[in-house]
Design a protein around this motif. Structure first.
Motif, PDB file in Angstrom:
ATOM      1  N   GLN A 152       4.052 -41.804  25.790  1.00 52.63           N
ATOM      2  CA  GLN A 152       4.501 -40.804  24.817  1.00 52.63           C
ATOM      3  C   GLN A 152       5.072 -39.574  25.526  1.00 52.63           C
ATOM      4  OE1 GLN A 152       4.255 -42.250  21.769  1.00 52.63           O
ATOM      5  NE2 GLN A 152       3.240 -43.817  23.012  1.00 52.63           N
ATOM      6  N   ILE A 153       4.404 -39.130  26.578  1.00 54.99           N
ATOM      7  CA  ILE A 153       4.867 -37.948  27.320  1.00 54.99           C
ATOM      8  C   ILE A 153       6.221 -38.223  27.965  1.00 54.99           C
ATOM      9  CG2 ILE A 153       4.372 -36.468  29.313  1.00 54.99           C
ATOM     10  CD1 ILE A 153       1.359 -36.891  28.609  1.00 54.99           C
ATOM     11  N   ALA A 154       6.380 -39.408  28.542  1.00 52.79           N
ATOM     12  CA  ALA A 154       7.656 -39.756  29.167  1.00 52.79           C
ATOM     13  C   ALA A 154       8.772 -39.776  28.137  1.00 52.79           C
ATOM     14  CB  ALA A 154       7.549 -41.117  29.862  1.00 52.79           C
ATOM     15  N   ARG A 155       8.501 -40.286  26.973  1.00 56.41           N
ATOM     16  CA  ARG A 155       9.513 -40.352  25.925  1.00 56.41           C
ATOM     17  C   ARG A 155       9.862 -38.941  25.420  1.00 56.41           C
ATOM     18  NH1 ARG A 155       7.292 -44.022  22.112  1.00 56.41           N
ATOM     19  NH2 ARG A 155       8.180 -45.636  23.436  1.00 56.41           N
ATOM     20  N   ASP A 156       8.853 -38.092  25.304  1.00 58.27           N
ATOM     21  CA  ASP A 156       9.075 -36.748  24.771  1.00 58.27           C
ATOM     22  C   ASP A 156       9.710 -35.805  25.785  1.00 58.27           C
ATOM     23  OD1 ASP A 156       7.854 -37.633  22.445  1.00 58.27           O
ATOM     24  OD2 ASP A 156       5.917 -36.688  22.884  1.00 58.27           O
ATOM     25  N   HIS A 157       9.269 -35.902  27.062  1.00 58.45           N
ATOM     26  CA  HIS A 157       9.642 -34.870  28.035  1.00 58.45           C
ATOM     27  C   HIS A 157      10.069 -35.419  29.391  1.00 58.45           C
ATOM     28  CE1 HIS A 157       8.200 -31.837  25.237  1.00 58.45           C
ATOM     29  NE2 HIS A 157       7.115 -32.561  25.069  1.00 58.45           N
ATOM     30  N   GLY A 158      10.229 -36.747  29.503  1.00 54.53           N
ATOM     31  CA  GLY A 158      10.773 -37.308  30.726  1.00 54.53           C
ATOM     32  C   GLY A 158       9.740 -37.957  31.637  1.00 54.53           C
ATOM     33  N   GLY A 192       4.861 -38.702  35.294  1.00 54.76           N
ATOM     34  CA  GLY A 192       4.401 -39.046  36.632  1.00 54.76           C
ATOM     35  C   GLY A 192       3.481 -37.990  37.223  1.00 54.76           C
ATOM     36  N   ARG A 193       3.780 -36.718  36.985  1.00 55.08           N
ATOM     37  CA  ARG A 193       2.924 -35.638  37.487  1.00 55.08           C
ATOM     38  C   ARG A 193       1.568 -35.637  36.782  1.00 55.08           C
ATOM     39  NH1 ARG A 193       5.992 -30.023  37.709  1.00 55.08           N
ATOM     40  NH2 ARG A 193       4.035 -29.488  38.792  1.00 55.08           N
ATOM     41  N   VAL A 194       1.568 -35.946  35.488  1.00 57.82           N
ATOM     42  CA  VAL A 194       0.301 -36.061  34.770  1.00 57.82           C
ATOM     43  C   VAL A 194      -0.519 -37.206  35.349  1.00 57.82           C
ATOM     44  CG1 VAL A 194      -0.758 -36.628  32.545  1.00 57.82           C
ATOM     45  CG2 VAL A 194       1.168 -35.026  32.638  1.00 57.82           C
TER      46      VAL A 194
END
Length: 332
Positions: A189-195, A200-202
């Motif tokens: 979800q994070i990758a889709r929302d913000h890249g 990867g950092r998360v």
């Protein structure tokens, strides 16, 4: 240089872009929910906010009663509220755990159906998919659930398409299998929302070195689970696991694996310390126990689903394995 006309207001300069509102997740914590799955879902959101330096996500914890929810380990989590109406853009995640059928109450089902009608994305962690299916929100949808509950789920909800992977997204329905699978779902979800870079950092902050995809399976491979990496043994055991309701004969299993019945016997004796017949029986009884504890199926229905022709034979085999008849096991 012309003087400024006081009737004309000065140019304020470029208008700053509006900061988008944080995306909101609503975690529905059911009685005896699994803490690890909930933590694995909420922590990536917190870390995304911290790394980005601004609130990309916020969240709310709700449950029946609105005071607190009890985890499967006995801990209690304070709630932000009860089953009030949410916002149209919310993502609701149902956090399930032990005794999911008993934790599935009418108010919870009614609230989920109402939120779905309002347009919320609806998801589930661990055994929460059971609740979504009970609410009719997974009919015709692909989904997953913790591997221990898959047999019971497939029997109870044939209108849902069960996928035995770590997580599944089907439109506005999200399901994760439990444990750390929620990390992988939230990173998606994070990758889709913000890249991908932020996701990867998360993952790095969580020491989550291998991000799994929607195609990754929940359980270890058959050879790893058996502690034996013989390819033909793994092939035979996989065939057994896939044919519980209509068991295959040892001769058929041996033939399909390119072995003689005697070779098959030696293979099982060497690596597992028991015969193919005994191993097959243990697999069938394990599935029967899952159905017995997790569904309302009758004993005869469970017997037939696990390849027994009669309740008498099933009861005899079950008692030999577990020390109780299936009737007494269900009664506690």
């Amino acid at each position: 240089m012309p003087e400024h006309d006081p009737a004309i207001p000065p140019d304020p300069g470029p208008v700053p872009a509006a900061v988008p509102r944080p995306a909101r997740y609503v975690f529905l914590l059911l009685d005896r929910f699994t803490l690890v799955s909930f933590s694995a879902a909420i922590e990536p959101l917190r870390l995304a906010n911290r790394i980005a330096g601004r609130p990309l996500y916020d969240w709310r914890l709700v449950g029946e009663g609105g005071a607190f929810a009890r985890c499967s380990n006995g801990a209690r989590i304070m709630l932000d509220g009860g089953l009030e109406d949410g916002n149209r853009g919310d993502t609701v995640l149902v956090c399930g755990g032990l005794d999911i059928a008993r934790a599935t109450s009418r108010p919870v089902l009614a609230w989920l159906r109402r939120e779905a009608r309002r347009g919320a994305r609806i998801g589930a962690l661990c055994t929460g998919a059971w609740v979504l299916a009970e609410a009719g929100l997974l009919a015709g949808r692909r989904c997953t659930i913790h591997w221990e509950n898959q047999d019971a789920f497939a029997e109870e909800f044939p209108d849902a398409t069960l996928i035995r992977t770590v997580f599944v997204e089907d439109g506005n329905r999200l399901t994760a299998a439990g444990g750390t699978a929620a990390i992988d779902l939230m990173l998606r979800q994070i990758a889709r929302d913000h890249g991908e870079a932020l996701a990867g950092r998360v993952a790095d902050q969580m020491i989550h070195t291998a991000i799994r995809s929607e195609e990754d399976h929940q359980r270890q491979s058959v050879p790893v689970r058996l502690g034996a990496r013989h390819p033909r043994l793994a092939q035979v055991v996989a065939r057994m696991e896939a044919n519980i309701e209509e068991p295959l004969s040892p001769a058929r299993l041996a033939q399909d694996a390119g072995l003689s019945p005697r070779q098959l016997e030696r293979l099982f004796a060497r690596y597992l310390g028991r015969s193919p017949k005994r191993h097959y029986m243990a697999l069938r009884l394990e599935r029967a126990q899952n159905l017995l504890l997790q569904t309302e199926m009758s004993v005869i229905e469970i017997a037939l689903a696990c390849g027994f022709a009669s309740t008498a034979h099933f009861s005899k085999c079950y008692r030999a394995q577990y020390g109780k008849t299936p009737y007494r096991k269900r009664d506690g």
